[in-house]
Every structure is written in structure tokens, then in C-alpha cells.
Design a protein around this motif. Structure first.
Motif, PDB file in Angstrom:
ATOM      1  N   SER A 234      11.310  53.456  59.932  1.00 12.06           N
ATOM      2  CA  SER A 234      12.082  53.055  58.754  1.00 12.06           C
ATOM      3  C   SER A 234      13.347  52.319  59.179  1.00 12.06           C
ATOM      4  N   VAL A 235      13.633  51.229  58.481  1.00 13.72           N
ATOM      5  CA  VAL A 235      14.876  50.473  58.678  1.00 13.72           C
ATOM      6  C   VAL A 235      15.571  50.369  57.332  1.00 13.72           C
ATOM      7  N   VAL A 236      16.735  50.991  57.220  1.00 12.92           N
ATOM      8  CA  VAL A 236      17.504  50.975  55.970  1.00 12.92           C
ATOM      9  C   VAL A 236      18.824  50.251  56.217  1.00 12.92           C
ATOM     10  N   PRO A 237      19.093  49.174  55.467  1.00 17.54           N
ATOM     11  CA  PRO A 237      20.415  48.559  55.556  1.00 17.54           C
ATOM     12  C   PRO A 237      21.419  49.408  54.784  1.00 17.54           C
ATOM     13  N   VAL A 238      22.497  49.811  55.442  1.00 15.57           N
ATOM     14  CA  VAL A 238      23.493  50.668  54.803  1.00 15.57           C
ATOM     15  C   VAL A 238      24.853  49.972  54.823  1.00 15.57           C
ATOM     16  N   GLN A 239      25.743  50.422  53.930  1.00 14.34           N
ATOM     17  CA  GLN A 239      27.080  49.855  53.841  1.00 14.34           C
ATOM     18  C   GLN A 239      28.099  50.973  53.693  1.00 14.34           C
ATOM     19  N   PHE A 240      29.358  50.655  53.989  1.00 16.41           N
ATOM     20  CA  PHE A 240      30.399  51.672  53.913  1.00 16.41           C
ATOM     21  C   PHE A 240      31.255  51.546  52.665  1.00 16.41           C
ATOM     22  N   ASP A 241      30.933  50.602  51.778  1.00 14.59           N
ATOM     23  CA  ASP A 241      31.565  50.534  50.463  1.00 14.59           C
ATOM     24  C   ASP A 241      30.889  51.576  49.570  1.00 14.59           C
ATOM     25  N   LEU A 242      31.599  52.645  49.229  1.00 14.45           N
ATOM     26  CA  LEU A 242      31.017  53.737  48.451  1.00 14.45           C
ATOM     27  C   LEU A 242      31.238  53.575  46.952  1.00 14.45           C
ATOM     28  N   THR A 243      31.755  52.425  46.528  1.00 15.85           N
ATOM     29  CA  THR A 243      31.989  52.189  45.103  1.00 15.85           C
ATOM     30  C   THR A 243      30.688  52.257  44.315  1.00 15.85           C
ATOM     31  N   ALA A 244      30.678  53.000  43.218  1.00 12.80           N
ATOM     32  CA  ALA A 244      29.526  53.006  42.308  1.00 12.80           C
ATOM     33  C   ALA A 244      29.691  51.815  41.360  1.00 12.80           C
ATOM     34  N   HIS A 245      29.327  50.639  41.834  1.00 19.67           N
ATOM     35  CA  HIS A 245      29.582  49.394  41.092  1.00 19.67           C
ATOM     36  C   HIS A 245      28.946  49.420  39.699  1.00 19.67           C
ATOM     37  N   HIS A 246      27.800  50.077  39.575  1.00 16.70           N
ATOM     38  CA  HIS A 246      27.100  50.085  38.290  1.00 16.70           C
ATOM     39  C   HIS A 246      27.863  50.862  37.217  1.00 16.70           C
ATOM     40  N   TYR A 247      28.864  51.666  37.636  1.00 21.81           N
ATOM     41  CA  TYR A 247      29.578  52.487  36.666  1.00 21.81           C
ATOM     42  C   TYR A 247      30.980  51.963  36.346  1.00 21.81           C
ATOM     43  N   VAL A 248      31.394  50.903  37.021  1.00 24.25           N
ATOM     44  CA  VAL A 248      32.750  50.389  36.808  1.00 24.25           C
ATOM     45  C   VAL A 248      32.964  49.967  35.361  1.00 24.25           C
ATOM     46  N   GLN A 249      32.016  49.221  34.780  1.00 22.76           N
ATOM     47  CA  GLN A 249      32.173  48.742  33.406  1.00 22.76           C
ATOM     48  C   GLN A 249      32.269  49.905  32.423  1.00 22.76           C
ATOM     49  N   GLN A 250      31.426  50.922  32.583  1.00 21.38           N
ATOM     50  CA  GLN A 250      31.456  52.081  31.691  1.00 21.38           C
ATOM     51  C   GLN A 250      32.774  52.838  31.835  1.00 21.38           C
ATOM     52  N   LEU A 251      33.252  52.980  33.041  1.00 13.02           N
ATOM     53  CA  LEU A 251      34.495  53.710  33.278  1.00 13.02           C
ATOM     54  C   LEU A 251      35.680  52.990  32.642  1.00 13.02           C
ATOM     55  N   ASN A 252      35.598  51.707  32.561  1.00 10.87           N
ATOM     56  CA  ASN A 252      36.674  50.919  31.935  1.00 10.87           C
ATOM     57  C   ASN A 252      36.770  51.125  30.429  1.00 10.87           C
ATOM     58  N   THR A 253      35.784  51.788  29.815  1.00 14.26           N
ATOM     59  CA  THR A 253      35.865  52.091  28.391  1.00 14.26           C
ATOM     60  C   THR A 253      36.638  53.372  28.118  1.00 14.26           C
ATOM     61  N   TRP A 254      36.979  54.137  29.135  1.00 14.06           N
ATOM     62  CA  TRP A 254      37.737  55.375  28.960  1.00 14.06           C
ATOM     63  C   TRP A 254      39.200  55.058  28.630  1.00 14.06           C
ATOM     64  N   ASN A 255      39.865  55.999  27.957  1.00 13.81           N
ATOM     65  CA  ASN A 255      41.255  55.764  27.508  1.00 13.81           C
ATOM     66  C   ASN A 255      42.259  56.346  28.495  1.00 13.81           C
ATOM     67  N   PHE A 256      42.252  55.815  29.702  1.00 17.85           N
ATOM     68  CA  PHE A 256      43.175  56.318  30.708  1.00 17.85           C
ATOM     69  C   PHE A 256      44.632  56.031  30.351  1.00 17.85           C
ATOM     70  N   ASN A 257      44.883  54.926  29.674  1.00 14.30           N
ATOM     71  CA  ASN A 257      46.261  54.457  29.506  1.00 14.30           C
ATOM     72  C   ASN A 257      46.833  54.719  28.116  1.00 14.30           C
ATOM     73  N   ASP A 258      46.133  55.472  27.263  1.00 13.11           N
ATOM     74  CA  ASP A 258      46.653  55.784  25.920  1.00 13.11           C
ATOM     75  C   ASP A 258      47.589  56.980  25.976  1.00 13.11           C
TER      76      ASP A 258
END
Length: 258
Positions: A234-258
Motif C-alpha cells: 500500500s502507498v498512501v499519500p499523506v499530509q501534515f495539514d490537519l485542517t478539516a477543509h470540508h467543515y470550514v464553510q459550515q463552521l463559519n455559520t456559527w455565531n462566534f462574534n455575537d
């Protein structure tokens, strides 16, 4: 005259482990080799680095090859940092880590000292590969793994790797003529179901041994676990960026700054 590639070799099982000696043998004809590896086993260290104590380097002679080798008192990630910043007079063209005694497939990649050394090289902008053989025996047969390691290393030297991408290569514990091929995979979704074996010293003080079993929760046929179970490398390309990019847009709908 074109310089031969400079290849940094490291591992987590220690500089005298049979696996790293096998890896050196596998890649020694592909470039100039410098070895910087821990002076003792550092398995399951993950990406630990030494900050609260001193680090020691010692030039060592393991065989009659005359190659440059250093043992390091620190972790696999420490070895790469010291190699790049203190030992080498030019940047390595490649870092290879291993050959690990045991699997680093699936979730094991985050605990692995072998892969953390490779990832540390990736952070430094150096193409890197981690190699593991699915045999924990100290005297494992590395003959098939050496063939795989040379082949994959040749391809990386030829083609390069994208920035921030490192290869995680796992090799099944079977004879070379039984290996069906090399399969590019994704990391399987799996985990360890852990338990602690609680015991007591003669003085009545509790202590614990970590135990458990590995559970593959992923039925996909494009995973590293499937490949290994079915006779493929098995050869798996891996990266060290642990950001869950698919969830960034959803997280931006939260009211952190209200």
C-alpha cells in the motif's frame, strides 16, 4: 557534472535495527547516503521533539562502508531537525524512514515515529517516504521490503512529490514473488479498542500495561488495509495539514462574534 542525490536515512527502531540497515542497503546505489537515527528504539513516539533536555549526537561506525552515520539521543523528528540544521552541508534531495518493524497503516500513522520523521522532512520541504513491514519480529525477513523500497525511492527521485505530501508505504509480510503489486490507496478508517491491564507492584502500587486490538471499520477496497490483506503493497499519500477543509464553510455559520 551532476551531483548524485543526497538521501537522508532515518528510522524509529534505532540505528542498529535490521530494518534501517535493510533500507540503507536498498537505496545506497541511488545516491549519497547520510544516516541520522535514534540511539535506542523510539517506536510510537509520534511527532515528539525534545525541548526539556539536551540532545546528543555521536558519529558512529556500524560497518566498513565508510558512510556518514550519526546516532542521536532524541526522537525521530529530532534526528531530521539535527540532520538538516547541524550535520548536512546541503539540503537532502530525499528522506527515507524505516524500514519499520511493524505496520504503520491506517490510524497507526499518527502514532508512528517512522512516519513522523518522514513528515518532519516534509515540513522542511524535503520529499520523504516512510517504509514499514508488517512483521514485528526483530529478525524479520526484509528481502521483499528492500525491493519495494528501492522501486518506490527510484520513482520519487524520478518524479518528485508535491509540496507538503509524504508517502506512507506498507509492505505485507509475504515473499516477494507472492506480492501482487503496489497499490495507491487511501488510509482506512480504523482504530484501536484499547484496554489497560492493571497490576500491582510488591509494594502495592498500581501500574498499567496498555493492551487492545486493532479494528478495521472500513469495508472499502481502495484502502491500505484492504491492499495489505490482499497481498499488495500500500502507498498512501499523506499530509501534515490537519485542517478539516470540508467543515470550514459550515463552521463559519456559527455565531462566534455575537
Amino acid at each position: 557534472m551532476t551531483k548524485r542525490p543526497l538521501i537522508l536515512v532515518t528510522n524509529d527502531d534505532g540505528i542498529t535495527a535490521p530494518g534501517v540497515r535493510a533500507l540503507i542497503e536498498a537505496v545506497q546505489d541511488l545516491g549519497d547516503i547520510v544516516v541520522v537515527a535514534p540511539d535506542s528504539p523510539q517506536s510510537a513516539m509520534g511527532h515528539a521533539i525534545t525541548i526539556n533536555s539536551t540532545l546528543h549526537l555521536e558519529r558512529v561506525k556500524i560497518d566498513e562502508s565508510g558512510r556518514t552515520e550519526f546516532s542521536c539521543s532524541g526522537t525521530p523528528a529530532d534526528c531530521v531537525k539535527l540532520a538538516v540544521n547541524e550535520i548536512l552541508d546541503r539540503r537532502p534531495d530525499l528522506c527515507v524512514s524505516g524500514i519499520n518493524h511493524g505496520s504503520n497503516s491506517s490510524i497507526n500513522v499518527i502514532y508512528s515515529g517512522t512516519m513522523s520523521a518522514a513528515l518532519e522532512a516534509g515540513i522542511e520541504g524535503i520529499p520523504a517516504i516512510g517504509f514499514s513491514l508488517l512483521d514485528y519480529n526483530y529478525n524479520a525477513d526484509f528481502s521483499a521490503a528492500k525491493i519495494v523500497a528501492k522501486k518506490v525511492t527510484q520513482e520519487v527521485l524520478k518524479n518528485g512529490l508535491p509540496k507538503d505530501v509524504v508517502l506512507n508505504v506498507n509492505i505485507p509480510n509475504i515473499k516477494n514473488d507472492a506480492i501482487k503489486g503496489i497499490k495507491v490507496c487511501r488510509q482506512a478508517k480504523a482504530n484501536w479498542q484499547e484496554e489497560f491491564d492493571k497490576r500491582q507492584t510488591p509494594q502495592g502500587k498500581d501500574y498499567y500495561w496498555l493492551t487492545g486490538k486493532f479494528v478495521n471499520l472500513d469495508k472499502g477496497e481502495d484502502t491500505d488495509e484492504w491492499a495489505l490483506e490482499n497481498g499488495y503493497v500500500s502507498v498512501v499519500p499523506v499530509q501534515f495539514d490537519l485542517t478539516a477543509h470540508h467543515y470550514v464553510q459550515q463552521l463559519n455559520t456559527w455565531n462566534f462574534n455575537d
